[in-house]
Write a protein that holds these residues in place. Structure first.
Motif, mmCIF file in Angstrom:
data_model
loop_
_atom_site.group_PDB
_atom_site.id
_atom_site.type_symbol
_atom_site.label_atom_id
_atom_site.label_comp_id
_atom_site.label_asym_id
_atom_site.label_seq_id
_atom_site.Cartn_x
_atom_site.Cartn_y
_atom_site.Cartn_z
ATOM 1 N N GLY A 1 66.940 4.181 11.669
ATOM 2 C CA GLY A 1 67.434 3.213 12.649
ATOM 3 C C GLY A 1 68.709 3.699 13.294
ATOM 4 N N ARG A 2 68.974 3.195 14.479
ATOM 5 C CA ARG A 2 70.111 3.692 15.252
ATOM 6 C C ARG A 2 71.372 2.852 15.106
ATOM 7 N N HIS A 3 71.276 1.748 14.353
ATOM 8 C CA HIS A 3 72.418 0.855 14.208
ATOM 9 C C HIS A 3 72.892 0.798 12.755
ATOM 10 N N ALA A 4 74.086 0.251 12.583
ATOM 11 C CA ALA A 4 74.642 0.054 11.242
ATOM 12 C C ALA A 4 74.011 -1.167 10.580
ATOM 13 N N VAL A 5 74.136 -1.213 9.264
ATOM 14 C CA VAL A 5 73.661 -2.343 8.469
ATOM 15 C C VAL A 5 74.863 -3.120 7.959
ATOM 16 N N GLU A 6 74.799 -4.445 8.048
ATOM 17 C CA GLU A 6 75.877 -5.263 7.497
ATOM 18 C C GLU A 6 75.738 -5.303 5.975
ATOM 19 N N PRO A 7 76.738 -4.855 5.238
ATOM 20 C CA PRO A 7 76.613 -4.788 3.774
ATOM 21 C C PRO A 7 76.274 -6.127 3.124
ATOM 22 N N THR A 8 76.863 -7.211 3.634
ATOM 23 C CA THR A 8 76.627 -8.507 3.007
ATOM 24 C C THR A 8 75.175 -8.954 3.119
ATOM 25 N N ALA A 9 74.448 -8.405 4.111
ATOM 26 C CA ALA A 9 73.040 -8.776 4.259
ATOM 27 C C ALA A 9 72.246 -8.401 3.029
ATOM 28 N N MET A 10 72.661 -7.306 2.403
ATOM 29 C CA MET A 10 71.889 -6.784 1.289
ATOM 30 C C MET A 10 71.988 -7.657 0.052
ATOM 31 N N PHE A 11 73.082 -8.334 -0.118
ATOM 32 C CA PHE A 11 73.292 -9.055 -1.365
ATOM 33 C C PHE A 11 72.311 -10.206 -1.545
#
Length: 239
Positions: A78-88
């Protein structure tokens, strides 16, 4: 993961469907800024899943904006960053609750009900509400922002196998085996919550049906999943 995997037909279709669900949610007023996430696990048992990226409004997301992550939150494609809090939250629900599609929102009317003493929708009121009878879990132990793995795991365990969770003082999670089915549930959950809030605002006594009837209607709705797919395809034509 080989870069070509991200363009495999089955993954491309999931990316398109996930982007459509996000745009539909924006169209229906279920989004909140650039917050909240929709995710869908890949059907290969790898634990990888697709997720909307950090910093984009849902209404602007297309298939090429979707990112792929592993179960630890590491971006694979993917070309964008991932929000870390999404993973939790999402990684835990996929892993512990075993849900393929996980939709988390702070949509207005459902969230409003999480602020009440009851914490959730009354599934014996409207016909829309009855489709969720016996499917709702309540997590009333609000513990602040989900900023670590343990909080996501606590939420996932509080779901207790149910596919709809009202998170006290927070929002909701709606899960499903397919994106079209989960989005249909998300939409009608908010409609049911809207109807309940409006009915309560009249100040008049509410008129629930018997739990047995609510259960029957819920089973009937679960047997009409073609309607969910037709709704999703109508949204594809519209959006």
């Amino acid at each position: 993961m080989h870069p070509q995997d991200f363009e495999a037909p089955v993954i491309r279709q999931l990316r398109e469907d996930l982007a459509l669900a996000l745009r539909a949610a924006a169209h229906h007023g279920l989004a909140e800024g650039v917050c909240n996430h929709f995710s869908v696990e890949l059907p290969d048992g790898s634990g990888r899943f697709l997720l909307n990226p950090r910093g984009l409004l849902w209404q602007e997301i297309g298939a090429d904006d979707i990112v792929m992550v592993d179960g630890h939150g590491e971006k694979l494609a993917g070309r964008h960053a991932v929000e870390p809090t999404a993973m939790f939250i999402h990684a835990a629900v996929h892993r512990i609750a075993g849900k393929a599609c996980v939709l988390h929102t702070h949509m207005p009317y459902a969230t409003a009900l999480t602020l009440t003493a009851d914490r959730a929708l009354d599934t014996t009121l409207s016909q829309n509400a009855m489709r969720f009878h016996d499917r709702v879990a309540i997590d009333d132990a609000y513990n602040g922002l989900a900023l670590d793995t343990s909080e996501g795991e606590r939420i996932a365990r509080a779901m207790a196998g149910r596919d709809v969770a009202f998170l006290g003082n927070h929002g909701v999670i709606v899960c499903g085996d397919r994106i079209a089915h989960a989005y249909d549930d998300l939409y009608y959950l908010e409609r049911a919550c809207l109807h309940q809030v409006l009915a309560q605002s009249t100040g008049r006594p509410l008129a629930p049906v018997a739990a047995e009837l609510a259960h029957k209607v819920g089973q009937q709705a679960q047997g009409e999943r073609l309607q969910s797919e037709l709704f999703f395809e109508a949204l594809r034509r519209l959006l």
